[in-house]
Design an enzyme around this catalytic site. Structure first.
Site, mmCIF file in Angstrom:
data_model
loop_
_atom_site.group_PDB
_atom_site.id
_atom_site.type_symbol
_atom_site.label_atom_id
_atom_site.label_comp_id
_atom_site.label_asym_id
_atom_site.label_seq_id
_atom_site.Cartn_x
_atom_site.Cartn_y
_atom_site.Cartn_z
ATOM 1 N N HIS A 316 -7.479 41.439 -19.550
ATOM 2 C CA HIS A 316 -6.353 40.770 -20.432
ATOM 3 C C HIS A 316 -5.132 40.946 -19.398
ATOM 4 O O HIS A 316 -4.346 39.937 -19.151
ATOM 5 C CB HIS A 316 -6.267 41.368 -21.487
ATOM 6 C CG HIS A 316 -5.189 40.641 -22.192
ATOM 7 N ND1 HIS A 316 -5.247 39.373 -22.894
ATOM 8 C CD2 HIS A 316 -3.876 41.027 -23.003
ATOM 9 C CE1 HIS A 316 -4.151 39.039 -23.175
ATOM 10 N NE2 HIS A 316 -3.298 39.753 -23.550
ATOM 11 N N GLU A 327 -5.235 49.049 -21.600
ATOM 12 C CA GLU A 327 -6.361 48.499 -21.522
ATOM 13 C C GLU A 327 -7.360 49.248 -20.752
ATOM 14 O O GLU A 327 -8.436 49.468 -21.056
ATOM 15 C CB GLU A 327 -6.388 46.971 -21.041
ATOM 16 C CG GLU A 327 -7.761 46.377 -20.568
ATOM 17 C CD GLU A 327 -7.429 44.798 -20.293
ATOM 18 O OE1 GLU A 327 -6.412 44.299 -19.905
ATOM 19 O OE2 GLU A 327 -8.344 44.074 -20.078
ATOM 20 N N LYS A 348 -4.836 36.680 -14.305
ATOM 21 C CA LYS A 348 -3.347 36.159 -14.648
ATOM 22 C C LYS A 348 -2.216 36.261 -13.556
ATOM 23 O O LYS A 348 -1.212 35.821 -13.396
ATOM 24 C CB LYS A 348 -2.853 36.918 -15.989
ATOM 25 C CG LYS A 348 -3.546 36.432 -16.931
ATOM 26 C CD LYS A 348 -2.843 37.068 -18.404
ATOM 27 C CE LYS A 348 -3.584 36.602 -19.841
ATOM 28 N NZ LYS A 348 -4.962 37.516 -20.096
ATOM 29 N N HIS A 353 0.093 33.538 -17.576
ATOM 30 C CA HIS A 353 -0.300 33.902 -19.006
ATOM 31 C C HIS A 353 -0.522 32.433 -19.808
ATOM 32 O O HIS A 353 0.578 32.079 -20.124
ATOM 33 C CB HIS A 353 0.267 34.727 -19.463
ATOM 34 C CG HIS A 353 -0.334 35.374 -20.853
ATOM 35 N ND1 HIS A 353 -1.417 34.911 -21.457
ATOM 36 C CD2 HIS A 353 0.100 36.331 -21.768
ATOM 37 C CE1 HIS A 353 -1.814 35.596 -22.384
ATOM 38 N NE2 HIS A 353 -0.914 36.462 -22.612
ATOM 39 N N PHE A 417 -0.512 39.163 -29.710
ATOM 40 C CA PHE A 417 0.537 39.591 -30.635
ATOM 41 C C PHE A 417 0.010 39.731 -32.088
ATOM 42 O O PHE A 417 -0.771 38.750 -32.521
ATOM 43 C CB PHE A 417 1.693 38.622 -30.658
ATOM 44 C CG PHE A 417 2.714 38.902 -29.407
ATOM 45 C CD1 PHE A 417 2.636 40.040 -28.465
ATOM 46 C CD2 PHE A 417 3.575 37.970 -28.960
ATOM 47 C CE1 PHE A 417 3.219 40.257 -27.476
ATOM 48 C CE2 PHE A 417 4.469 38.198 -27.958
ATOM 49 C CZ PHE A 417 4.427 39.383 -27.171
#
Lengths: 429, 82
Positions: A316, A327, A348, A353, A417
């Protein structure tokens, strides 16, 4: 359909991203280590703290005719472009049930076809632009298309209409985990027998002054305005937030039987998903990655997946100080020494993102990494964070070959989020 | 100065072209907005609002349903323009 644990495979891929207008050019950009980030040159950007973003390499206005585009939010335009590519790539032509009898055109019963396309924010540019119209030009000038354009299920509904999906059209919303949750949901639809084919992925179009100001004020985005291409730097000690990207990534998922019966090309098996929620904070990641660990454990408990066969992780890793390390700690905690044979990539660093689009685009990248047996690089890692180095093998600088022989698997992590954690697993066939 | 019938048809043709992508030369008096010109009910609202601005005319919602063809709309505008 009595079958409740069917094997699911990927038969089509499509993408439109900051690196390219389709999956092939996006993959080429990823393997070459290109950055899609640029300075924001719009007038509104001048007084923003964040003046960089990663816009789509091919603007949707170049692809979708204006009469159709003016009734679709930009997020739905990206979703349609990626879905059409994936649909065609899988061998399907036109709407299900209405396919002309062309040579080689595949067939799926529309009642067995689904669509699950997610976005994190939905039609935010439509909402804000139409509010500007209301204020500046009055009630009468507000577009009658506003509601179907701004609703978060607009992209999935439009993709469902385009392919003729009648088994169910869904829109899971979980911020930056949305695209992965959509693909996980689609895998379950097929696995449990609700559908034979599902078009699934994520899309986002939020490069607009309000989201940029809002994410900027949260201290979530990089303010490295002087070096746009170096701003997204997951796992580097100087990382200071993400770079906002836009676009979509879509897979055609299909039951293995359905794919085999029509002789479809299979890119990879979609093994399954692991899901959890942090229950920690509305935006802060849990620092030890407890929720991420739970999602990984959930993935291993519920699916036929051996950590020994996992050779690649599309992390991620958004380039935020706290999230990137949490992570990797979770990977180490759950997978132990097996992490040592996993090439961990943060794409990313190149695409920026894409929020709700990230899970879609990164699933496309993960599937292609298995298919081509190449892990894309993480760019901009000049000084690897010691905590990253201690926990995982980061693919830095250049793409790395994956084992050429044998069955290999890969993970795609997405967190959002709200504390949403989704880990998808794919495997070579 | 009030628009002539030809000017109204020309104006409607440009509006329909912008909204539905139909070539201007296909927009003629006898054409139905929905059946011939790909203008659905939501897009018809857009056509009406654009026509109101262009020809300085008010077309109340209750009258819109009577405007089936380009000819209907042209006559309405001719009769009601300021």
């Amino acid at each position: 359909m009595s079958s409740t644990n069917r094997t699911v495979v990927v038969t089509g891929i499509g993408a439109t991203t900051p690196l390219g207008g389709d999956a092939a050019s996006t993959w080429e950009g990823l393997v070459a280590g290109k950055s899609g980030a640029k300075p924001l040159e719009q007038d509104w950007a001048a007084d923003q703290a964040v003046r960089i973003a990663a816009p789509a390499a091919v603007d949707p206005s170049e692809v979708i005719p204006r009469p159709q585009a003016r009734r679709l939010d930009r997020s739905a335009q990206f979703a349609l472009i990626a879905a059409r590519e994936a649909w065609k790539d899988a061998g399907y032509v036109g709407k299900a049930g209405e396919s002309p009898a062309e040579d080689g055109a595949a067939h799926v019963d529309p009642d067995r076809l689904g669509a699950v396309i997610a976005s994190g924010i939905g039609g935010v540019t439509t909402l804000l632009d139409q509010y500007d119209v209301l204020k500046e030009k009055g009630v009468r000038r507000v577009s009658p298309h506003t509601v179907p354009m701004l609703m978060p299920n607009g992209p999935s509904a439009n993709v469902g209409l385009a392919v003729g999906a009648r088994a169910g059209v869904h829109t899971p919303v979980s911020a930056c985990a949305s695209g992965a949750e959509a693909i996980g949901y689609a895998i379950e639809m097929i696995r449990t027998g609700r559908a034979d084919v599902v078009v699934a992925g994520g899309t986002e179009a939020a490069i607009h002054p309000l989201p940029i100001a809002a994410f900027g004020n949260m201290m979530a985005m990089s303010k490295n305005n002087d070096d746009p291409q170096g701003a997204s730097r997951p796992f580097d000690t100087a990382r200071d937030g993400f770079v906002l990207g836009e676009g979509a990534g879509v897979l055609v998922l299909e039951s293995a039987e359905h794919a085999a019966a029509r002789g479809a090309r299979v890119y990879a098996e979609a093994v399954g998903q692991g899901i959890s929620a942090d229950s920690h904070d509305i935006v802060q990641p849990e620092p030890e990655g407890r929720g991420i660990s739970a999602a990984l454990q959930n993935l291993l408990d519920r699916n036929d997946l051996d950590p020994a066969e996992i050779v690649h992780v599309n992390a991620h890793a958004t380039s935020t100080p706290a999230g990137d390390i949490a992570e990797l700690k979770a990977l180490r905690k759950v997978l132990g020494d097996d992490v040592d044979h996993m090439a961990v990539s943060a794409t990313k660093s190149m695409t920026g993102h894409l929020l709700g689009g990230a899970g879609g685009v990164e699933s496309v990248a993960t599937v292609l990494a298995l298919y081509h047996r190449v892990a894309p690089p993480t760019i901009n890692v000049e000084n690897l964070d010691p905590e990253a180095e201690a926990n995982a093998d980061i693919v830095r600088g250049e793409a790395r070959k994956l084992p050429v022989e044998g069955r290999i698997a890969a993970l795609n992590d997405s967190f959002g989020f709200g504390g949403h954690n989704v880990v998808l697993a794919f495997r070579s066939v | 100065m009030a628009a002539t019938q030809d000017e109204i048809v020309e104006g409607l043709a440009e509006i329909v072209n912008e909204i539905a992508g139909i070539p201007v030369e296909d927009v003629k008096l006898d054409k139905s907005f929905t059946d011939d010109l790909d203008v659905d009910s939501l897009s018809m609202v857009e056509v009406v609002v654009a026509a109101e601005e262009r020809f300085d005319v008010k077309i109340p919602d209750e009258d819109v349903k009577n405007l089936k063809t380009v000819g209907d709309a042209t006559k309405y505008i001719l009769d009601h323009q300021a």
